[in-house]
Design a protein around this motif. Structure first.
Motif, PDB file in Angstrom:
ATOM      1  N   ASN A 141     -69.445  77.421 -61.334  1.00 18.32           N
ATOM      2  CA  ASN A 141     -68.227  77.268 -61.829  1.00 18.32           C
ATOM      3  C   ASN A 141     -67.851  78.014 -63.193  1.00 18.32           C
ATOM      4  O   ASN A 141     -67.248  77.427 -64.252  1.00 18.32           O
ATOM      5  CB  ASN A 141     -68.184  75.583 -62.312  1.00 18.32           C
ATOM      6  CG  ASN A 141     -68.181  74.725 -61.267  1.00 18.32           C
ATOM      7  OD1 ASN A 141     -67.756  74.838 -60.069  1.00 18.32           O
ATOM      8  ND2 ASN A 141     -69.320  73.657 -61.610  1.00 18.32           N
ATOM      9  N   ILE A 184     -65.826  80.553 -63.383  1.00 22.24           N
ATOM     10  CA  ILE A 184     -64.387  80.511 -63.458  1.00 22.24           C
ATOM     11  C   ILE A 184     -63.780  79.704 -64.250  1.00 22.24           C
ATOM     12  O   ILE A 184     -63.259  80.088 -65.387  1.00 22.24           O
ATOM     13  CB  ILE A 184     -63.672  80.579 -62.100  1.00 22.24           C
ATOM     14  CG1 ILE A 184     -63.693  81.962 -61.192  1.00 22.24           C
ATOM     15  CG2 ILE A 184     -62.124  80.498 -62.151  1.00 22.24           C
ATOM     16  CD1 ILE A 184     -63.110  82.057 -59.840  1.00 22.24           C
ATOM     17  N   ASP A 185     -64.297  78.497 -64.298  1.00 22.03           N
ATOM     18  CA  ASP A 185     -63.658  77.348 -65.433  1.00 22.03           C
ATOM     19  C   ASP A 185     -64.223  77.827 -66.571  1.00 22.03           C
ATOM     20  O   ASP A 185     -63.113  77.674 -67.595  1.00 22.03           O
ATOM     21  CB  ASP A 185     -64.016  76.090 -64.919  1.00 22.03           C
ATOM     22  CG  ASP A 185     -63.508  75.351 -63.629  1.00 22.03           C
ATOM     23  OD1 ASP A 185     -62.628  75.865 -63.298  1.00 22.03           O
ATOM     24  OD2 ASP A 185     -64.205  74.480 -63.023  1.00 22.03           O
ATOM     25  N   LYS A 186     -65.258  78.279 -66.869  1.00 26.66           N
ATOM     26  CA  LYS A 186     -65.649  78.693 -68.200  1.00 26.66           C
ATOM     27  C   LYS A 186     -64.974  79.844 -68.516  1.00 26.66           C
ATOM     28  O   LYS A 186     -64.566  79.915 -69.842  1.00 26.66           O
ATOM     29  CB  LYS A 186     -67.319  79.074 -68.069  1.00 26.66           C
ATOM     30  CG  LYS A 186     -68.241  77.756 -67.759  1.00 26.66           C
ATOM     31  CD  LYS A 186     -69.741  78.280 -67.948  1.00 26.66           C
ATOM     32  CE  LYS A 186     -70.513  77.015 -67.971  1.00 26.66           C
ATOM     33  NZ  LYS A 186     -71.864  77.453 -67.869  1.00 26.66           N
ATOM     34  N   LYS A 203     -61.941  80.765 -67.516  1.00 22.69           N
ATOM     35  CA  LYS A 203     -60.606  80.262 -67.855  1.00 22.69           C
ATOM     36  C   LYS A 203     -60.554  79.606 -69.486  1.00 22.69           C
ATOM     37  O   LYS A 203     -59.715  79.967 -70.466  1.00 22.69           O
ATOM     38  CB  LYS A 203     -60.110  79.460 -67.050  1.00 22.69           C
ATOM     39  CG  LYS A 203     -59.557  80.193 -65.847  1.00 22.69           C
ATOM     40  CD  LYS A 203     -59.015  78.899 -64.865  1.00 22.69           C
ATOM     41  CE  LYS A 203     -58.800  79.415 -63.601  1.00 22.69           C
ATOM     42  NZ  LYS A 203     -57.961  78.440 -62.675  1.00 22.69           N
ATOM     43  N   HIS A 204     -61.328  78.852 -69.724  1.00 23.57           N
ATOM     44  CA  HIS A 204     -61.531  77.956 -70.938  1.00 23.57           C
ATOM     45  C   HIS A 204     -61.810  78.913 -72.248  1.00 23.57           C
ATOM     46  O   HIS A 204     -61.015  79.112 -73.241  1.00 23.57           O
ATOM     47  CB  HIS A 204     -62.723  77.078 -71.156  1.00 23.57           C
ATOM     48  CG  HIS A 204     -62.460  76.197 -72.146  1.00 23.57           C
ATOM     49  ND1 HIS A 204     -63.693  75.142 -72.613  1.00 23.57           N
ATOM     50  CD2 HIS A 204     -61.773  75.923 -73.122  1.00 23.57           C
ATOM     51  CE1 HIS A 204     -63.406  74.592 -73.474  1.00 23.57           C
ATOM     52  NE2 HIS A 204     -62.198  74.911 -73.991  1.00 23.57           N
ATOM     53  N   PRO A 210     -60.231  78.951 -56.668  1.00 25.62           N
ATOM     54  CA  PRO A 210     -59.028  78.654 -57.126  1.00 25.62           C
ATOM     55  C   PRO A 210     -57.790  79.774 -57.622  1.00 25.62           C
ATOM     56  O   PRO A 210     -56.816  79.507 -57.892  1.00 25.62           O
ATOM     57  CB  PRO A 210     -59.295  77.750 -58.403  1.00 25.62           C
ATOM     58  CG  PRO A 210     -60.706  78.254 -58.760  1.00 25.62           C
ATOM     59  CD  PRO A 210     -61.454  79.049 -57.533  1.00 25.62           C
ATOM     60  N   ASP A 211     -58.528  81.004 -58.294  1.00 19.87           N
ATOM     61  CA  ASP A 211     -57.762  81.913 -58.630  1.00 19.87           C
ATOM     62  C   ASP A 211     -58.192  83.184 -58.425  1.00 19.87           C
ATOM     63  O   ASP A 211     -59.431  83.721 -59.130  1.00 19.87           O
ATOM     64  CB  ASP A 211     -57.565  81.554 -60.373  1.00 19.87           C
ATOM     65  CG  ASP A 211     -56.454  82.633 -60.861  1.00 19.87           C
ATOM     66  OD1 ASP A 211     -56.187  83.675 -60.463  1.00 19.87           O
ATOM     67  OD2 ASP A 211     -55.954  82.240 -62.011  1.00 19.87           O
ATOM     68  N   TYR A 220     -59.330  85.669 -61.474  1.00 17.80           N
ATOM     69  CA  TYR A 220     -60.736  85.578 -61.919  1.00 17.80           C
ATOM     70  C   TYR A 220     -61.835  86.101 -61.153  1.00 17.80           C
ATOM     71  O   TYR A 220     -62.912  86.530 -61.542  1.00 17.80           O
ATOM     72  CB  TYR A 220     -60.723  84.240 -62.354  1.00 17.80           C
ATOM     73  CG  TYR A 220     -60.090  83.747 -63.787  1.00 17.80           C
ATOM     74  CD1 TYR A 220     -60.676  84.190 -65.110  1.00 17.80           C
ATOM     75  CD2 TYR A 220     -58.935  83.073 -63.698  1.00 17.80           C
ATOM     76  CE1 TYR A 220     -59.806  83.735 -66.040  1.00 17.80           C
ATOM     77  CE2 TYR A 220     -58.030  83.146 -64.966  1.00 17.80           C
ATOM     78  CZ  TYR A 220     -58.682  83.326 -66.070  1.00 17.80           C
ATOM     79  OH  TYR A 220     -57.913  83.019 -67.119  1.00 17.80           O
TER      80      TYR A 220
END
Length: 342
Positions: A229, A231-233, A235-236, A203-204, A207
């Motif tokens: 997942n 990357i989601d972590k 980002k958060h 997605p990015d 990252y």
């Protein structure tokens, strides 16, 4: 990593040089004719060394390559002959793989006795026997001595293929009897291309670059992180870091509780590389204003590194208290205001 994941992927770009070197090394040289008796594949975890070793073994067992006489290099396995089928099903009688077993931190001498017994028998199907030892640096003292004896007087129809994640931990006497091939991480563009080929959702790319920095550029480690997942972590957590300087003690406790499922070591590592990224992005445009901002981020970086060292020295320490102290010191350094690096 799945045992045959790389075999299914065929070749990857960062293996090309070593592939060509070994393909020509073995081409036209049947056992007993100027082959190395032992290969040592060296490089960080996650570069596919073990999978590369299995692919080389499969090539050497393939009937198409058993009868190769031209000098163009080994062929990829034909996937149709007896050797290929046996290897794919983990039943090739002339191949033995040794490594760490579950719940053990070392490769024990009993496993090397199995190797010695295996070597005492003549090849059953192929023209040679291949012994693969993963993470050879994990051999205990007795096992390393047993391996050394086998390397000193190897049977003419045998090949040792060893891998290591840290060549500095491999005994010098073992290294001296091996042909060493070094594996290095690819650049990020090759990693991104490979990840897309693997069907990974990216997605990015920014990252992915951060993951590459954190994981030393290891493609398989990055792939596993994407599958979890991470990357989601990241980002958060990055969003939380931007507001860390404003937290009250009560807010800090709640933040710790919200992230208690993640190891504190991971949070520190993510924070360290987030800070490094902020500094890296701004070093090319240094002004007096930037000097003050970068100095603040270097102080924060020193704080995080200090906490990592303390955690390493004292793994049983109270991580909640350490986290709360990190937030307090973070606020003290920033004086309640995180300067706006890009």
């Amino acid at each position: 990593m799945l045992k045959d994941q790389f075999l299914a992927d065929d070749l990857v770009s960062w293996h090309k040089e070593n592939t060509e070197l070994l393909d020509h090394q073995f081409c036209g040289n049947l056992p007993g004719v100027s082959w190395p008796s032992a290969l040592l594949f060296s490089g960080m975890s996650g570069l596919g060394k073990a999978s590369f070793a299995r692919l080389l073994s499969k090539k050497l067992f393939c009937v198409e390559n058993q009868h190769l006489v031209e000098k163009s290099g080994l062929h990829m396995p034909c996937e149709a002959c007896q050797g290929c089928h046996l290897f794919k099903s983990d039943n090739h009688p002339d191949f033995l793989e040794v490594g760490l077993v579950e719940n053990n931190q070392q490769i024990k001498v009993e496993q090397l006795r199995q190797v010695i017994s295996f070597l005492s028998l003549s090849p059953q199907i192929a023209s040679l026997k291949i012994i693969m030892i993963n993470q050879v640096e994990q051999l205990n003292e007795n096992a390393a001595n047993a391996l050394l004896k086998s390397l000193e007087e190897p049977p003419s129809n045998s090949l040792f293929v060893l891998t290591t994640n840290n060549i500095n931990l491999v005994k010098a006497t073992v290294k001296s009897r091996c042909r060493i091939l070094r594996f290095v991480p690819p650049d990020t563009s090759k990693t991104l291309a490979w990840l897309k080929h693997q069907g990974c959702d990216i997605p990015d790319a920014k990252y992915v670059n951060l993951l590459a920095d954190m994981l030393g550029g290891s493609p398989y480690e990055i792939k596993q992180a994407l599958e979890k997942n991470l990357i989601d972590k990241l980002k958060h957590w990055s969003m939380k870091l931007r507001g860390l300087h404003r937290l009250t003690p009560f807010d800090a406790i709640r933040l710790y509780q919200d992230w208690s499922d993640e190891s504190f070591e991971h949070l520190l590592t993510w924070t360290q590389f987030w800070l490094l990224g902020r500094i890296k992005n701004n070093l090319s445009a240094v002004t007096k204003k930037h000097n003050a901002e970068i100095k603040q981020f270097f102080l924060l970086l020193d704080l995080v590194v200090e906490k990592k060292k303390l955690l390493s020295r004292s793994p049983q320490t109270n991580v909640q208290l350490m986290f709360l102290d990190l937030v307090h010191q973070w606020g003290r350094i920033t004086k309640g205001e995180l300067l706006a690096l890009h």
